[in-house]
Design a protein around this motif. Structure first.
Motif, PDB file in Angstrom:
ATOM      1  N   LEU A 164       0.826  -1.209   0.000  1.00  0.00           N
ATOM      2  CA  LEU A 164       0.000   0.000   0.000  1.00  0.00           C
ATOM      3  C   LEU A 164       0.858   1.256   0.000  1.00  0.00           C
ATOM      4  O   LEU A 164       0.507   2.262  -0.618  1.00  0.00           O
ATOM      5  N   VAL A 165       1.999   1.189   0.687  1.00  0.00           N
ATOM      6  CA  VAL A 165       2.961   2.292   0.612  1.00  0.00           C
ATOM      7  C   VAL A 165       3.417   2.469  -0.838  1.00  0.00           C
ATOM      8  O   VAL A 165       3.537   3.582  -1.347  1.00  0.00           O
ATOM      9  N   ALA A 166       3.647   1.339  -1.522  1.00  0.00           N
ATOM     10  CA  ALA A 166       4.101   1.385  -2.910  1.00  0.00           C
ATOM     11  C   ALA A 166       3.050   1.964  -3.844  1.00  0.00           C
ATOM     12  O   ALA A 166       3.370   2.456  -4.923  1.00  0.00           O
ATOM     13  N   GLU A 167       1.795   1.926  -3.430  1.00  0.00           N
ATOM     14  CA  GLU A 167       0.731   2.560  -4.211  1.00  0.00           C
ATOM     15  C   GLU A 167       0.700   4.067  -3.992  1.00  0.00           C
ATOM     16  O   GLU A 167      -0.039   4.787  -4.661  1.00  0.00           O
ATOM     17  N   GLY A 168       1.506   4.549  -3.032  1.00  0.00           N
ATOM     18  CA  GLY A 168       1.542   5.976  -2.736  1.00  0.00           C
ATOM     19  C   GLY A 168       0.503   6.428  -1.734  1.00  0.00           C
ATOM     20  O   GLY A 168       0.205   7.613  -1.628  1.00  0.00           O
ATOM     21  N   LEU A 169      -0.066   5.473  -0.978  1.00  0.00           N
ATOM     22  CA  LEU A 169      -1.098   5.820  -0.007  1.00  0.00           C
ATOM     23  C   LEU A 169      -0.479   6.430   1.246  1.00  0.00           C
ATOM     24  O   LEU A 169       0.630   6.060   1.658  1.00  0.00           O
ATOM     25  N   SER A 170      -1.192   7.362   1.853  1.00  0.00           N
ATOM     26  CA  SER A 170      -0.779   7.936   3.128  1.00  0.00           C
ATOM     27  C   SER A 170      -1.112   6.966   4.250  1.00  0.00           C
ATOM     28  O   SER A 170      -1.851   5.987   4.062  1.00  0.00           O
ATOM     29  N   ASN A 171      -0.607   7.233   5.459  1.00  0.00           N
ATOM     30  CA  ASN A 171      -0.936   6.379   6.600  1.00  0.00           C
ATOM     31  C   ASN A 171      -2.437   6.333   6.850  1.00  0.00           C
ATOM     32  O   ASN A 171      -2.994   5.278   7.167  1.00  0.00           O
ATOM     33  N   ALA A 172      -3.099   7.470   6.703  1.00  0.00           N
ATOM     34  CA  ALA A 172      -4.549   7.515   6.934  1.00  0.00           C
ATOM     35  C   ALA A 172      -5.286   6.658   5.908  1.00  0.00           C
ATOM     36  O   ALA A 172      -6.238   5.935   6.247  1.00  0.00           O
ATOM     37  N   GLU A 173      -4.834   6.711   4.651  1.00  0.00           N
ATOM     38  CA  GLU A 173      -5.476   5.905   3.605  1.00  0.00           C
ATOM     39  C   GLU A 173      -5.226   4.423   3.823  1.00  0.00           C
ATOM     40  O   GLU A 173      -6.118   3.583   3.629  1.00  0.00           O
ATOM     41  N   ILE A 174      -4.009   4.076   4.251  1.00  0.00           N
ATOM     42  CA  ILE A 174      -3.706   2.678   4.544  1.00  0.00           C
ATOM     43  C   ILE A 174      -4.563   2.184   5.706  1.00  0.00           C
ATOM     44  O   ILE A 174      -5.091   1.071   5.671  1.00  0.00           O
ATOM     45  N   ALA A 175      -4.707   3.015   6.725  1.00  0.00           N
ATOM     46  CA  ALA A 175      -5.510   2.633   7.886  1.00  0.00           C
ATOM     47  C   ALA A 175      -6.933   2.281   7.475  1.00  0.00           C
ATOM     48  O   ALA A 175      -7.509   1.295   7.944  1.00  0.00           O
ATOM     49  N   GLY A 176      -7.503   3.079   6.579  1.00  0.00           N
ATOM     50  CA  GLY A 176      -8.852   2.792   6.102  1.00  0.00           C
ATOM     51  C   GLY A 176      -8.930   1.524   5.286  1.00  0.00           C
ATOM     52  O   GLY A 176      -9.914   0.779   5.350  1.00  0.00           O
ATOM     53  N   ARG A 177      -7.857   1.221   4.545  1.00  0.00           N
ATOM     54  CA  ARG A 177      -7.848   0.044   3.684  1.00  0.00           C
ATOM     55  C   ARG A 177      -7.718  -1.246   4.498  1.00  0.00           C
ATOM     56  O   ARG A 177      -8.341  -2.253   4.163  1.00  0.00           O
ATOM     57  N   VAL A 178      -6.874  -1.228   5.553  1.00  0.00           N
ATOM     58  CA  VAL A 178      -6.601  -2.473   6.300  1.00  0.00           C
ATOM     59  C   VAL A 178      -7.313  -2.514   7.649  1.00  0.00           C
ATOM     60  O   VAL A 178      -7.118  -3.441   8.427  1.00  0.00           O
ATOM     61  N   HIS A 179      -8.148  -1.500   7.923  1.00  0.00           N
ATOM     62  CA  HIS A 179      -8.952  -1.461   9.139  1.00  0.00           C
ATOM     63  C   HIS A 179      -8.085  -1.481  10.406  1.00  0.00           C
ATOM     64  O   HIS A 179      -8.300  -2.261  11.332  1.00  0.00           O
ATOM     65  N   MET A 180      -7.072  -0.607  10.408  1.00  0.00           N
ATOM     66  CA  MET A 180      -6.232  -0.380  11.586  1.00  0.00           C
ATOM     67  C   MET A 180      -6.331   1.087  11.970  1.00  0.00           C
ATOM     68  O   MET A 180      -6.789   1.914  11.174  1.00  0.00           O
ATOM     69  N   SER A 181      -5.852   1.402  13.159  1.00  0.00           N
ATOM     70  CA  SER A 181      -5.733   2.811  13.522  1.00  0.00           C
ATOM     71  C   SER A 181      -4.537   3.402  12.784  1.00  0.00           C
ATOM     72  O   SER A 181      -3.608   2.682  12.379  1.00  0.00           O
ATOM     73  N   GLU A 182      -4.562   4.705  12.609  1.00  0.00           N
ATOM     74  CA  GLU A 182      -3.443   5.358  11.926  1.00  0.00           C
ATOM     75  C   GLU A 182      -2.155   5.181  12.715  1.00  0.00           C
ATOM     76  O   GLU A 182      -1.077   5.019  12.135  1.00  0.00           O
ATOM     77  N   ALA A 183      -2.248   5.187  14.054  1.00  0.00           N
ATOM     78  CA  ALA A 183      -1.057   4.993  14.889  1.00  0.00           C
ATOM     79  C   ALA A 183      -0.457   3.609  14.674  1.00  0.00           C
ATOM     80  O   ALA A 183       0.774   3.445  14.625  1.00  0.00           O
ATOM     81  N   THR A 184      -1.320   2.596  14.524  1.00  0.00           N
ATOM     82  CA  THR A 184      -0.821   1.242  14.285  1.00  0.00           C
ATOM     83  C   THR A 184      -0.140   1.150  12.925  1.00  0.00           C
ATOM     84  O   THR A 184       0.909   0.514  12.778  1.00  0.00           O
TER      85      THR A 184
END
Length: 213
Positions: A164-184
């Protein structure tokens, strides 16, 4: 208080950035309009962050990034860039710059980027990540093998975050995609960078591309 040296060959840009940062409680310890003055300001003020334009007369911003460690080991480079400058950004990634923001970013993003880099984190605008990855050509077989070996060290969840990092997603966008908190997610990203031996997210994204992720 976070302290920053601002370097850009356009005085209006420097003044605008200074106002944005000081309004947010960040000290503009010094300013410069060329690379040599930027290095001198960094050596004199020892700021947390050097905010650098890549295109400056004389000594360019990329050369400043490359010399920053010798000039002030505790200072981290945050690069101001623009569309059409992908090649230089790619070189700055390889030189170890800690963050990249577009000159067209909103003030809030600039402040967030400075604070993240000052805190020892990497800040890469998703837009910058995507435009740099568009330049990356398929790599040679030895480099591909190295990338596959390095990414194989990651656990399944870490590989998912890397992709997901390789897709250029931000931490917030990754959090929404994998259902984690942004801190995690932030913790996972830090762990992935450490395991891969990457200085920043773009280096990790390039490694994922080399590995065929």
């Amino acid at each position: 208080m976070t302290r920053v040296v601002i370097a850009d060959d356009e005085p209006l840009v420097v003044e605008g950035v200074r106002i944005v940062l000081e309004t947010a409680g960040i000290e503009a310890a010094g300013t410069a309009h060329n690379g040599r003055d930027a290095l001198a300001a960094v050596e004199r003020h020892r700021p947390d962050v050097a905010l650098l334009d890549l295109h400056m007369p004389g000594l360019g911003g990329l050369a400043v990034v490359e010399r920053l460690g010798a000039a002030s080991p505790g200072t981290r480079a945050l690069v101001l860039t623009s569309f059409g400058d992908e090649g230089n950004v790619l070189s700055a990634v390889e030189a170890g710059a800690a963050g990249f923001v577009l000159k067209t970013c909103v003030p809030e993003e600039l402040v967030a980027a400075v604070k993240a880099v000052a805190a020892g984190e990497a800040y890469l605008s998703p837009v910058v990540t995507r435009m740099v990855l568009g330049l990356v050509a398929p790599e040679s077989a030895p480099r591909r093998r190295d990338a596959v070996e390095r990414t194989s060290r990651l656990a399944a969840r870490e590989r998912e975050v890397l992709d997901l990092v390789a897709e250029g997603l931000s931490n917030a966008e990754i959090a929404g995609r994998v259902h984690m908190s942004e801190a995690t997610v932030k913790t996972y990203v830090s762990r992935v960078l450490a395991k891969l031996g990457c200085a920043n997210r773009v280096q990790a994204a390039m490694l994922a591309r080399d590995a065929g992720h």
